[in-house]
Design an enzyme around this catalytic site. Structure first.
Site, PDB file in Angstrom:
ATOM      1  N   HIS A  56       0.847  -1.199   0.000  1.00 14.79           N
ATOM      2  CA  HIS A  56       0.000   0.000   0.000  1.00 14.79           C
ATOM      3  C   HIS A  56       0.880   1.245   0.000  1.00 14.79           C
ATOM      4  O   HIS A  56       2.027   1.200   0.437  1.00 14.79           O
ATOM      5  CB  HIS A  56      -0.828   0.103   1.289  1.00 14.79           C
ATOM      6  CG  HIS A  56      -1.641  -1.091   1.634  1.00 14.79           C
ATOM      7  ND1 HIS A  56      -2.989  -1.145   1.431  1.00 14.79           N
ATOM      8  CD2 HIS A  56      -1.299  -2.278   2.210  1.00 14.79           C
ATOM      9  CE1 HIS A  56      -3.464  -2.307   1.866  1.00 14.79           C
ATOM     10  NE2 HIS A  56      -2.453  -3.016   2.342  1.00 14.79           N
ATOM     11  N   TYR A  57       0.301   2.386  -0.456  1.00 17.01           N
ATOM     12  CA  TYR A  57       0.855   3.676  -0.021  1.00 17.01           C
ATOM     13  C   TYR A  57      -0.120   4.290   0.958  1.00 17.01           C
ATOM     14  O   TYR A  57      -1.333   4.007   0.922  1.00 17.01           O
ATOM     15  CB  TYR A  57       1.177   4.602  -1.184  1.00 17.01           C
ATOM     16  CG  TYR A  57       0.066   5.032  -2.119  1.00 17.01           C
ATOM     17  CD1 TYR A  57      -1.110   5.631  -1.653  1.00 17.01           C
ATOM     18  CD2 TYR A  57       0.224   4.893  -3.493  1.00 17.01           C
ATOM     19  CE1 TYR A  57      -2.103   6.047  -2.520  1.00 17.01           C
ATOM     20  CE2 TYR A  57      -0.774   5.298  -4.365  1.00 17.01           C
ATOM     21  CZ  TYR A  57      -1.930   5.875  -3.876  1.00 17.01           C
ATOM     22  OH  TYR A  57      -2.910   6.277  -4.732  1.00 17.01           O
ATOM     23  N   THR A  58       0.408   5.171   1.833  1.00 18.04           N
ATOM     24  CA  THR A  58      -0.450   5.731   2.878  1.00 18.04           C
ATOM     25  C   THR A  58      -1.210   6.966   2.398  1.00 18.04           C
ATOM     26  O   THR A  58      -2.231   7.317   2.984  1.00 18.04           O
ATOM     27  CB  THR A  58       0.382   6.129   4.112  1.00 18.04           C
ATOM     28  OG1 THR A  58       1.324   7.144   3.721  1.00 18.04           O
ATOM     29  CG2 THR A  58       1.102   4.922   4.696  1.00 18.04           C
ATOM     30  N   GLU A 125       2.511  -1.005   4.544  1.00 10.74           N
ATOM     31  CA  GLU A 125       2.199   0.375   4.142  1.00 10.74           C
ATOM     32  C   GLU A 125       3.497   1.139   3.931  1.00 10.74           C
ATOM     33  O   GLU A 125       4.445   1.005   4.716  1.00 10.74           O
ATOM     34  CB  GLU A 125       1.377   1.083   5.232  1.00 10.74           C
ATOM     35  CG  GLU A 125      -0.045   0.569   5.388  1.00 10.74           C
ATOM     36  CD  GLU A 125      -1.038   1.266   4.466  1.00 10.74           C
ATOM     37  OE1 GLU A 125      -0.609   2.108   3.657  1.00 10.74           O
ATOM     38  OE2 GLU A 125      -2.233   0.944   4.559  1.00 10.74           O
ATOM     39  N   HIS A 172      -2.799  -3.313  -3.273  1.00 14.77           N
ATOM     40  CA  HIS A 172      -4.153  -3.126  -2.732  1.00 14.77           C
ATOM     41  C   HIS A 172      -5.142  -2.966  -3.882  1.00 14.77           C
ATOM     42  O   HIS A 172      -6.258  -3.478  -3.832  1.00 14.77           O
ATOM     43  CB  HIS A 172      -4.172  -1.891  -1.808  1.00 14.77           C
ATOM     44  CG  HIS A 172      -5.358  -1.836  -0.905  1.00 14.77           C
ATOM     45  ND1 HIS A 172      -5.608  -0.773  -0.079  1.00 14.77           N
ATOM     46  CD2 HIS A 172      -6.378  -2.720  -0.708  1.00 14.77           C
ATOM     47  CE1 HIS A 172      -6.739  -1.011   0.593  1.00 14.77           C
ATOM     48  NE2 HIS A 172      -7.217  -2.176   0.225  1.00 14.77           N
ATOM     49  N   ASP A 182      -3.723   2.224  -4.740  1.00 12.28           N
ATOM     50  CA  ASP A 182      -2.381   2.072  -4.178  1.00 12.28           C
ATOM     51  C   ASP A 182      -1.857   0.639  -4.355  1.00 12.28           C
ATOM     52  O   ASP A 182      -2.659  -0.288  -4.439  1.00 12.28           O
ATOM     53  CB  ASP A 182      -2.365   2.472  -2.696  1.00 12.28           C
ATOM     54  CG  ASP A 182      -3.299   1.650  -1.825  1.00 12.28           C
ATOM     55  OD1 ASP A 182      -4.464   1.461  -2.197  1.00 12.28           O
ATOM     56  OD2 ASP A 182      -2.847   1.166  -0.774  1.00 12.28           O
TER      57      ASP A 182
END
Ligand SMILES: [Zn+2]
Length: 299
Positions: A56-58, A125, A172, A182
């Protein structure tokens, strides 16, 4: 006669267990207060509960990422900050949830025959803004090199410990393509695959499935839908382009063809999807779609 035989077996087993408990040293016995557990007889048939690794990216900065993932209603097993600290010269990743516990990072999700991917995955993440919007154009933000070095080391370790298959290392957006983008098209999936993290198609197989056609020419929507479904995506199999199909194709392109992620069903997308199915589907006996696919056009 059968009952006598079964009874004999049960008595033999009970006798065996009692014999073992009284004669073996107690290092296989664990005291649980009112009872004890004997671990001397491990079953041959068992495997890991963890099957997927999800990136994921946040979409927010370090401080906000940490706040949301520790005090909010979402969590992840690991958080890679924008500039990872060092310990003994090695980059440090934050562990927010033990791997033995379930983290809440995937939400409503599905891959192949499984749903609720939180139940069976480890989530990583990475602090990254995702994208900035400039006059309705999205500018995707690159990851820092240090973040990717740490992500690859961490992922290789997790993959080895749980024996996670390459095709189960996912974005994700792969497992929730209608809701998520993401870790986005800047995530270096090809480089990661070259380092043993995740799947990537073989170039010569992609060329084979291009069948001499130009890569931007129109692909067959039905074949793309079937190939993506066989690979694991949740996608309609109607043979018609609609917004849902376009968004799933876009998620696929973010992972495997990041230079054009508009969701257009072109020939290169079709060839990459078929190359992935050829390379990885044979290793997925549970995936019924793979059988359908062979009937339709692989055989
Ligand atoms: Zn996410």
């Amino acid at each position: 006669m059968k009952r006598i035989f079964l009874l004999f077996n049960v008595l033999s087993l009970v006798g065996c267990v009692e014999h073992h408990i009284t004669e073996k040293p107690a290092n296989n016995l664990i005291d649980h207060g009112d009872y004890a557990i004997d671990t001397f007889f491990p079953s041959q048939v068992q495997d890991e509960r963890v099957r997927f690794l999800i990136f994921h990216y946040t979409a927010v900065d370090d401080t906000e990422s940490l706040r949301l993932l520790t005090q909010g209603k979402v969590s992840a097993h690991y958080l890679i900050s924008s500039n990872p600290g060092k310990f003994n010269g090695k980059p440090v990743v934050l562990q927010l949830v033990p791997e033995s516990k379930r983290a809440w990072h995937a939400g409503v999700s599905g891959w192949a025959v499984r749903n609720n991917i939180n139940d069976t995955s480890i989530g990583i993440e990475i602090v990254n803004d995702g994208f900035h919007e400039h006059s309705s154009r999205r500018q995707w933000i690159p990851y820092h090199k240090e973040q990717m070095i740490l992500a690859a080391s961490l992922a290789r370790d997790i993959i080895a410990r749980y024996q996670i298959k390459p095709q189960n290392v996912l974005a994700h957006s792969d497992i929730a393509p209608l809701r998520k983008t993401d870790p986005g098209p800047q995530f270096p999936w090809k480089t990661m695959a070259q380092q043993g993290v995740g799947a990537w198609p073989d170039a010569e197989t992609v060329t084979k499935y291009l069948q001499g056609k130009h890569r931007w020419s129109s692909g067959d929507v039905m074949i793309i839908q079937q190939a993506l479904a066989a690979y694991g995506y949740t996608i309609p199999k109607t043979g018609k382009m609609n917004s849902e199909t376009q968004r799933v194709i876009s998620a696929f392109q973010m992972h495997f063809r990041p230079r054009n992620i508009t969701g257009v069903a072109d020939m290169e997308t079709e060839a990459i999807a078929r190359a992935l199915v050829e390379k990885y589907c044979a290793q997925m006996p549970l995936l019924i779609c793979c059988e359908n696919l062979r009937y339709h056009y692989i055989a």
